[in-house]
Structures are given as structure tokens and as C-alpha cells.
Design a protein around this motif. Sequence first.
Motif, PDB file in Angstrom:
ATOM      1  N   VAL A  91     -34.351   1.561 -15.904  1.00 34.36           N
ATOM      2  CA  VAL A  91     -33.072   1.769 -16.287  1.00 34.36           C
ATOM      3  C   VAL A  91     -32.446   1.167 -17.140  1.00 34.36           C
ATOM      4  O   VAL A  91     -32.183  -0.306 -17.248  1.00 34.36           O
ATOM      5  CB  VAL A  91     -31.525   2.286 -15.637  1.00 34.36           C
ATOM      6  CG1 VAL A  91     -29.980   2.483 -15.907  1.00 34.36           C
ATOM      7  CG2 VAL A  91     -32.445   2.864 -13.507  1.00 34.36           C
ATOM      8  N   ARG A  92     -32.633   1.587 -18.451  1.00 38.48           N
ATOM      9  CA  ARG A  92     -32.669   0.170 -19.778  1.00 38.48           C
ATOM     10  C   ARG A  92     -31.376   0.857 -20.511  1.00 38.48           C
ATOM     11  O   ARG A  92     -30.890   1.832 -21.314  1.00 38.48           O
ATOM     12  CB  ARG A  92     -33.734   0.600 -20.644  1.00 38.48           C
ATOM     13  CG  ARG A  92     -35.203   0.001 -20.373  1.00 38.48           C
ATOM     14  CD  ARG A  92     -36.268  -0.056 -20.677  1.00 38.48           C
ATOM     15  NE  ARG A  92     -37.457  -0.883 -20.128  1.00 38.48           N
ATOM     16  CZ  ARG A  92     -38.176  -0.330 -20.882  1.00 38.48           C
ATOM     17  NH1 ARG A  92     -38.186  -0.919 -22.535  1.00 38.48           N
ATOM     18  NH2 ARG A  92     -39.588  -0.852 -20.546  1.00 38.48           N
ATOM     19  N   ARG A  93     -30.649  -0.240 -20.804  1.00 42.47           N
ATOM     20  CA  ARG A  93     -29.516  -0.756 -21.020  1.00 42.47           C
ATOM     21  C   ARG A  93     -28.857  -0.771 -22.602  1.00 42.47           C
ATOM     22  O   ARG A  93     -29.515  -1.892 -22.169  1.00 42.47           O
ATOM     23  CB  ARG A  93     -28.403  -0.848 -19.875  1.00 42.47           C
ATOM     24  CG  ARG A  93     -28.034  -0.138 -18.292  1.00 42.47           C
ATOM     25  CD  ARG A  93     -26.932   0.008 -18.212  1.00 42.47           C
ATOM     26  NE  ARG A  93     -26.617   0.230 -16.861  1.00 42.47           N
ATOM     27  CZ  ARG A  93     -28.295   0.177 -15.237  1.00 42.47           C
ATOM     28  NH1 ARG A  93     -28.870  -0.985 -15.304  1.00 42.47           N
ATOM     29  NH2 ARG A  93     -27.440   0.739 -14.593  1.00 42.47           N
ATOM     30  N   SER A  94     -28.314  -0.503 -23.095  1.00 40.85           N
ATOM     31  CA  SER A  94     -28.251  -1.313 -24.792  1.00 40.85           C
ATOM     32  C   SER A  94     -27.224  -2.539 -24.238  1.00 40.85           C
ATOM     33  O   SER A  94     -26.265  -2.452 -23.130  1.00 40.85           O
ATOM     34  CB  SER A  94     -27.869  -0.667 -25.795  1.00 40.85           C
ATOM     35  OG  SER A  94     -26.350  -0.322 -24.859  1.00 40.85           O
ATOM     36  N   LYS A  95     -26.736  -3.171 -24.869  1.00 36.33           N
ATOM     37  CA  LYS A  95     -26.155  -4.448 -25.188  1.00 36.33           C
ATOM     38  C   LYS A  95     -24.533  -3.795 -25.201  1.00 36.33           C
ATOM     39  O   LYS A  95     -23.779  -4.163 -24.169  1.00 36.33           O
ATOM     40  CB  LYS A  95     -26.511  -5.179 -26.033  1.00 36.33           C
ATOM     41  CG  LYS A  95     -25.376  -6.483 -25.676  1.00 36.33           C
ATOM     42  CD  LYS A  95     -25.528  -7.911 -27.365  1.00 36.33           C
ATOM     43  CE  LYS A  95     -25.437  -9.016 -26.892  1.00 36.33           C
ATOM     44  NZ  LYS A  95     -23.682  -8.997 -27.508  1.00 36.33           N
TER      45      LYS A  95
END
Length: 125
Positions: A91-95
Amino acid sequence: SGRVNMRFHRISSIITLVLGDVAILPPQIPHGSQDIIAIDGLMDYLPDRYLVILIEKCLPYLAPNGKLMLSSILPTSDEALFSNFFQWHMVRRSKPEIEEMFKMLGLQVESRIENNAIVIKAQAL
């Protein structure tokens, strides 16, 4: 090498390393006793709802002004390669997504980007 051992000995007298299931924290760690709780890389594998539960479970263990430190890989162009070819689902989330999640939990957030990863430092307001 003696200097390294002495240095490690001083650090080990102030750092408690706990290995185990984060869902079942050991009873020898009292609430309000930890200056820092560090979780490296785990949030990359947790959907939002489980990440929120993890953060909420950690908060009572923080001492006043204690900090929760986490890291996560940011979205990158190789995400499809890892998910589809290697079957390494993350799960890649933005800043901004990460910061908003922590703020919704009532936490003060500081973050910085290092080598395609985000390092988050959060504490209760």
C-alpha cells in the motif's frame, strides 16, 4: 571494538527492543512509558483501517511528548512491476495522504522524504 561494545552497552541500558506481535503488546510495557515507538516499513502492508488501528494501539504507550516514528515507501513508477511481476503487494501512500491520516487521528505530524520513502514523526497534540 571495545569502544563499540561500551557504546552499545550504554544504548542498551536506555533502549528496550521488543519483538513480537504488535497486536498483543507485552504487559511489561506500561502505558505512558515510551519516549519513542519506531515502526519501520510495516505501514506499507496495512490497509488504511488496520494502519489506524495500529497507530491507536501505540498511542497509549507513549510518554508525554513521546513520538511515534514510522516509515513508508512512496508511490513510484516501479509499483506495477512489484505488484504484478513479483507479487509483492504494498500500500503506497503519498505524503499528503499520510499526513492527513495522522492529522485525522489528532496527531501533530512532521515528515520528510528520503530516497523514495517518507519518514513520519507524530505526537499527540
